[in-house]
Design an enzyme around this catalytic site. Structure first.
Site, PDB file in Angstrom:
ATOM      1  N   LYS A  71      29.049   4.967   8.863  1.00  0.00           N
ATOM      2  CA  LYS A  71      27.960   4.813   7.954  1.00  0.00           C
ATOM      3  C   LYS A  71      27.326   6.241   7.402  1.00  0.00           C
ATOM      4  O   LYS A  71      26.511   6.029   6.638  1.00  0.00           O
ATOM      5  CB  LYS A  71      26.830   4.055   8.890  1.00  0.00           C
ATOM      6  CG  LYS A  71      27.230   2.615   9.038  1.00  0.00           C
ATOM      7  CD  LYS A  71      26.335   1.890   9.837  1.00  0.00           C
ATOM      8  CE  LYS A  71      26.909   0.411  10.070  1.00  0.00           C
ATOM      9  NZ  LYS A  71      28.117   0.362  10.906  1.00  0.00           N
ATOM     10  N   SER A 113      27.642  -1.964  23.031  1.00  0.00           N
ATOM     11  CA  SER A 113      26.129  -2.502  22.894  1.00  0.00           C
ATOM     12  C   SER A 113      25.846  -2.665  21.303  1.00  0.00           C
ATOM     13  O   SER A 113      26.132  -1.866  20.576  1.00  0.00           O
ATOM     14  CB  SER A 113      25.172  -1.522  23.427  1.00  0.00           C
ATOM     15  OG  SER A 113      23.738  -1.961  23.413  1.00  0.00           O
ATOM     16  N   ARG A 201      21.540  -7.719   5.593  1.00  0.00           N
ATOM     17  CA  ARG A 201      20.220  -7.156   6.032  1.00  0.00           C
ATOM     18  C   ARG A 201      19.981  -5.840   5.384  1.00  0.00           C
ATOM     19  O   ARG A 201      20.917  -5.298   4.772  1.00  0.00           O
ATOM     20  CB  ARG A 201      20.296  -7.037   7.569  1.00  0.00           C
ATOM     21  CG  ARG A 201      20.441  -8.533   8.228  1.00  0.00           C
ATOM     22  CD  ARG A 201      20.461  -8.352   9.843  1.00  0.00           C
ATOM     23  NE  ARG A 201      21.756  -7.410  10.076  1.00  0.00           N
ATOM     24  CZ  ARG A 201      22.096  -7.162  11.291  1.00  0.00           C
ATOM     25  NH1 ARG A 201      21.068  -7.564  12.384  1.00  0.00           N
ATOM     26  NH2 ARG A 201      23.147  -6.523  11.719  1.00  0.00           N
TER      27      ARG A 201
END
Length: 269
Positions: A71, A113, A201
């Site tokens: 990212k 996670s 989102r």
């Protein structure tokens, strides 16, 4: 226990434990959440990286490895932008320290996670629906053992200031992953377990890539580890980097999160 941006605490800890290698993975990674909390994203992802790098150099650590993300490539989110600035921070700090400051950039890790696999499992076990943001969204994935092994190997490469990129293979469509997992449970996608598209989102994009357009791709001695050689984007000197960080800090302190988000967006323009 301590705050990663607390330079005195971090330095004291490194001085006491005397590690040869520091793997710096402490960061805020939740993309939509960081869109709403840019000051905390900048404080931890950028400030924390600077703190650890300085403490590592001060206390004679051989290597510091920053765990970065896909990212950070052509970032369109606050989280990605702060991680890209963190990469640049290490590049500009390298000439002033004997510690090798290395970045390892890669995508998603299965079963980690926040991974979609545990979420999909939980949704399937409850009878559905399984939520996917968009039918065409894709991501790059790697297993935990593979990622850890490659990160450790990357720590032995380079002379400092390098950005190594893990070869993650072909991108996987999240919808295909959801359907395959539903079938593994013995159900039929769309019939026994429904799939619902929830929409992208804030800060998310349909696909990720591992190299900026201005970076050259070099091979390394390891076939699964590549090197990104910067073609000139971003601040070129430590003074320029300091001015950039100070500008972002001022936006955070004086005018709030809206101005900070804009300053982060402008930082890599």
């Amino acid at each position: 226990i301590g705050d990663v941006v607390d330079e005195a605490r971090v330095s004291k800890l490194i001085a006491r434990t005397r590690p040869n290698i520091v793997f710096h993975a402490a960061a805020y990674k939740h993309v939509p959440m960081m869109e709403h909390n840019p000051s905390e994203a900048f404080r931890t992802n950028v400030g924390g990286t600077r703190t650890v790098a300085r403490a590592a150099g001060k206390n004679g650590v051989d290597v510091m490895v920053l765990i970065s993300t896909d990212k950070a490539v052509e970032p369109c989110s606050v989280m990605g932008t702060t991680k890209r600035i963190a990469e640049l921070v290490l590049r500009e700090l390298q000439p002033s320290t004997s510690t090798r400051l290395t970045t390892v950039r890669f995508g998603n890790v299965l079963e980690s996670s926040g991974s979609v696999i545990p979420l999909f499992r939980e949704q399937i076990e409850k009878g559905g629906p399984v939520t996917v943001t968009h039918p065409d969204v894709t991501r790059l994935f790697m297993t935990v053992p593979e990622a850890v092994g490659l990160i450790q190997h990357a720590a032995t490469l380079g002379r400092g200031g390098d950005v190594f990129v893990l070869d993650m293979g072909r991108p996987i469509r999240i919808l295909d992953m959801a359907q395959a997992l539903i079938r593994l449970y013995g159900f039929r996608p769309g019939r026994d377990i429904q799939i619902v598209f929830t929409g992208m989102r804030p800060g998310e994009r349909l696909y990720e890539k591992l190299f900026n357009d201005h970076e050259e791709i070099w091979k390394t001695p390891h076939p699964k580890i590549l090197k990104a050689v910067d073609g000139g984007a971003g601040p070129r000197t430590r003074a320029e980097m300091e001015r950039l960080i100070q500008k972002i800090r001022c936006a955070s302190g004086e005018t709030g999160d809206g101005a900070l988000s804009e300053a982060l967006e402008d930082a890599l323009a």
